[in-house]
Design an enzyme around this catalytic site. Structure first.
Site, PDB file in Angstrom:
ATOM      1  N   GLU A 168      -3.241  13.344   0.648  1.00  0.00           N
ATOM      2  CA  GLU A 168      -4.552  12.905   1.150  1.00  0.00           C
ATOM      3  C   GLU A 168      -5.337  14.113   1.664  1.00  0.00           C
ATOM      4  O   GLU A 168      -6.461  14.362   1.234  1.00  0.00           O
ATOM      5  CB  GLU A 168      -4.366  11.852   2.251  1.00  0.00           C
ATOM      6  N   THR A 228      -6.452   6.354   7.288  1.00  0.00           N
ATOM      7  CA  THR A 228      -6.948   6.613   5.926  1.00  0.00           C
ATOM      8  C   THR A 228      -6.904   5.354   5.071  1.00  0.00           C
ATOM      9  O   THR A 228      -7.121   5.400   3.866  1.00  0.00           O
ATOM     10  CB  THR A 228      -6.135   7.715   5.215  1.00  0.00           C
ATOM     11  N   HIS A 256       2.058   8.841   0.805  1.00  0.00           N
ATOM     12  CA  HIS A 256       0.982   8.722  -0.190  1.00  0.00           C
ATOM     13  C   HIS A 256       1.383   9.641  -1.337  1.00  0.00           C
ATOM     14  O   HIS A 256       1.908  10.730  -1.079  1.00  0.00           O
ATOM     15  CB  HIS A 256      -0.360   9.163   0.402  1.00  0.00           C
ATOM     16  N   HIS A 259       3.260  10.686   6.410  1.00  0.00           N
ATOM     17  CA  HIS A 259       2.602  10.442   7.699  1.00  0.00           C
ATOM     18  C   HIS A 259       3.576   9.783   8.663  1.00  0.00           C
ATOM     19  O   HIS A 259       4.183   8.751   8.336  1.00  0.00           O
ATOM     20  CB  HIS A 259       1.373   9.554   7.505  1.00  0.00           C
ATOM     21  N   HIS A 270       0.836  -1.215   0.000  1.00  0.00           N
ATOM     22  CA  HIS A 270       0.000   0.000   0.000  1.00  0.00           C
ATOM     23  C   HIS A 270       0.856   1.245   0.000  1.00  0.00           C
ATOM     24  O   HIS A 270       0.402   2.303  -0.400  1.00  0.00           O
ATOM     25  CB  HIS A 270      -0.893   0.045   1.252  1.00  0.00           C
ATOM     26  N   HIS A 278       5.261   6.610   6.521  1.00  0.00           N
ATOM     27  CA  HIS A 278       4.971   6.148   5.169  1.00  0.00           C
ATOM     28  C   HIS A 278       4.509   7.339   4.344  1.00  0.00           C
ATOM     29  O   HIS A 278       4.289   8.421   4.874  1.00  0.00           O
ATOM     30  CB  HIS A 278       3.885   5.046   5.194  1.00  0.00           C
TER      31      HIS A 278
HETATM   32  N1  5EF Z   1      -2.613   7.017   6.554  1.00  0.00           N
HETATM   33  S1  5EF Z   1      -2.520   6.244   7.942  1.00  0.00           S
HETATM   34  O1  5EF Z   1      -1.528   6.917   8.781  1.00  0.00           O
HETATM   35  O2  5EF Z   1      -3.842   6.166   8.514  1.00  0.00           O
HETATM   36  C1  5EF Z   1      -1.920   4.618   7.665  1.00  0.00           C
HETATM   37  C2  5EF Z   1      -1.720   4.127   6.397  1.00  0.00           C
HETATM   38  F1  5EF Z   1      -2.014   4.862   5.310  1.00  0.00           F
HETATM   39  C3  5EF Z   1      -1.169   2.882   6.192  1.00  0.00           C
HETATM   40  F2  5EF Z   1      -0.994   2.419   4.921  1.00  0.00           F
HETATM   41  C4  5EF Z   1      -0.823   2.093   7.247  1.00  0.00           C
HETATM   42  S2  5EF Z   1      -0.087   0.530   6.942  1.00  0.00           S
HETATM   43  O3  5EF Z   1       0.224  -0.127   8.159  1.00  0.00           O
HETATM   44  O4  5EF Z   1       1.065   0.799   6.115  1.00  0.00           O
HETATM   45  C5  5EF Z   1      -1.158  -0.470   5.983  1.00  0.00           C
HETATM   46  C6  5EF Z   1      -2.525  -0.490   6.553  1.00  0.00           C
HETATM   47  O5  5EF Z   1      -2.599  -0.545   7.920  1.00  0.00           O
HETATM   48  C7  5EF Z   1      -1.039   2.546   8.527  1.00  0.00           C
HETATM   49  N2  5EF Z   1      -0.694   1.686   9.540  1.00  0.00           N
HETATM   50  C8  5EF Z   1      -0.940   1.883  10.927  1.00  0.00           C
HETATM   51  C9  5EF Z   1      -2.423   1.717  11.229  1.00  0.00           C
HETATM   52  C10 5EF Z   1      -2.575   0.268  11.667  1.00  0.00           C
HETATM   53  C11 5EF Z   1      -1.226  -0.108  12.163  1.00  0.00           C
HETATM   54  C12 5EF Z   1      -0.809  -1.169  12.956  1.00  0.00           C
HETATM   55  C13 5EF Z   1       0.561  -1.335  13.201  1.00  0.00           C
HETATM   56  C14 5EF Z   1       1.482  -0.433  12.668  1.00  0.00           C
HETATM   57  C15 5EF Z   1       1.052   0.632  11.891  1.00  0.00           C
HETATM   58  C16 5EF Z   1      -0.299   0.798  11.731  1.00  0.00           C
HETATM   59  C17 5EF Z   1      -1.579   3.830   8.730  1.00  0.00           C
HETATM   60  F3  5EF Z   1      -1.760   4.321   9.963  1.00  0.00           F
HETATM   61 ZN    ZN Z   2      -0.935   7.577   5.713  1.00  0.00          ZN
END
Ligand code: 5EF
Ligand code: ZN
Length: 263
Positions: free
Chosen positions: A104, A198, A93, A117, A66, A91
């Site tokens: 976003e 998101t 976007h 983010h 992603h 990470h």
């Molecule tokens: N745009 S965002 O900041 O809302 C956001 C993301 F866009 C995203 F892609 C991820 S992820 O972990 O790479 C993939 C889906 O959870 C997370 N991951 C976070 C949320 C869930 C989780 C659990 C353990 C470690 C990281 C995260 C995320 F918080």
């Molecule tokens: Zn994000």
């Protein structure tokens, strides 16, 4: 978990079929529309701790299908909120090579080239991010808008390894660097609102802080980010480029959007 995408039959318009929160309240991202903003004089400058990581620290840079994500040191935190929030990962976007518009959050419907983010969890209340992720006071994410302009040396610490994680589930070890250099100079000017992840499962668990001032990366850096990665894994016969990995803006409803700056 189950696969979801940003477009097509598993795309964002279908997320709520499998992830009910995605169709619920307090969703992110949102548009920061001028006449919805309220100045809040109690909003203090963001203070971060231990963001200047030693090159002896080893971080994991990965392609999770992603986004490109970088694990962060648990020494890193935000210290200016009511609870301490400990860093978990960062990470991005972004848009695509043909359309450098992939942030976003938007400002009066202006979409920036990309968005960074930095995800933190409430370490006063929860032992790790997995227990915090679905709690209303669980997460705090720092959002940084990214536009194309001057070359960004800090961003290069990530970009120079990107060809090692072209495909889903690939990971490489990278040396630590000063993560503070990925944030804008001014941490006292930001948008603040209650929102969500998101991505699925879209838990309404995020205290969002999006800095007013963007950072820049060069066009060459943007094109590298936008063209290097695939959401499919290495053995897939049909490689799927990873780009336009942004969620559309969501209804603000009756939410207040606070700003720490006057004009
Ligand atoms: N745009 S965002 O900041 O809302 C956001 C993301 F866009 C995203 F892609 C991820 S992820 O972990 O790479 C993939 C889906 O959870 C997370 N991951 C976070 C949320 C869930 C989780 C659990 C353990 C470690 C990281 C995260 C995320 F918080
Ligand atoms: Zn994000």
């Amino acid at each position: 978990g189950a696969k979801w995408t940003y477009d097509g039959p598993q795309g964002q318009d279908h997320w709520s079929e499998r992830y009910p929160y995605c169709g619920g309240a307090l969703q992110s991202p949102i548009d920061f529309k001028s006449d919805l903003l309220r100045f809040d004089p109690t909003l203090r400058p963001i203070e971060v701790q231990n963001y200047n990581l030693s090159p002896n620290e080893q971080l994991t840079l990965g392609n999770n299908g992603h986004s490109v994500q970088l694990s962060l040191s648990p020494m890193m935190s935000i210290s200016s909120l009511h609870n301490q929030y400990t860093a978990a990962q960062l990470h991005f976007h972004w848009g695509s090579a043909s359309r450098p518009a992939g942030s976003e959050h938007t400002v009066n419907n202006k979409q920036y080239a990309a968005e960074l983010h930095v995800v933190h969890y409430n370490s006063d209340k929860y032992p790790n991010i997995s227990t915090a992720v679905d709690k209303s006071d669980g997460l705090a994410v720092l959002g940084v808008l990214v536009e194309v302009g001057m070359f960004n040396p800090a961003f290069e610490h990530i970009l120079k390894f990107i060809n090692g994680i072209k495909y889903r589930d690939q990971k490489v070890k990278v040396p630590g660097f000063n993560i503070r250099a990925l944030l804008p100079t001014r941490l006292d000017e930001y948008y603040r609102y209650d929102g969500s992840l998101t991505t699925p499962p879209c838990y309404p668990s995020v205290l969002w802080t999006v800095f007013r001032n963007p950072i820049t990366i060069s066009r060459k850096q943007f094109l590298s980010l936008a063209t290097a990665l695939y959401s499919s894994n290495a053995q897939d016969s049909a490689p799927m480029p990873l780009n336009n990995n942004y969620r559309k803006t969501q209804p603000v409803d009756s939410r207040l959007i606070l700003v720490s700056f006057k004009e």
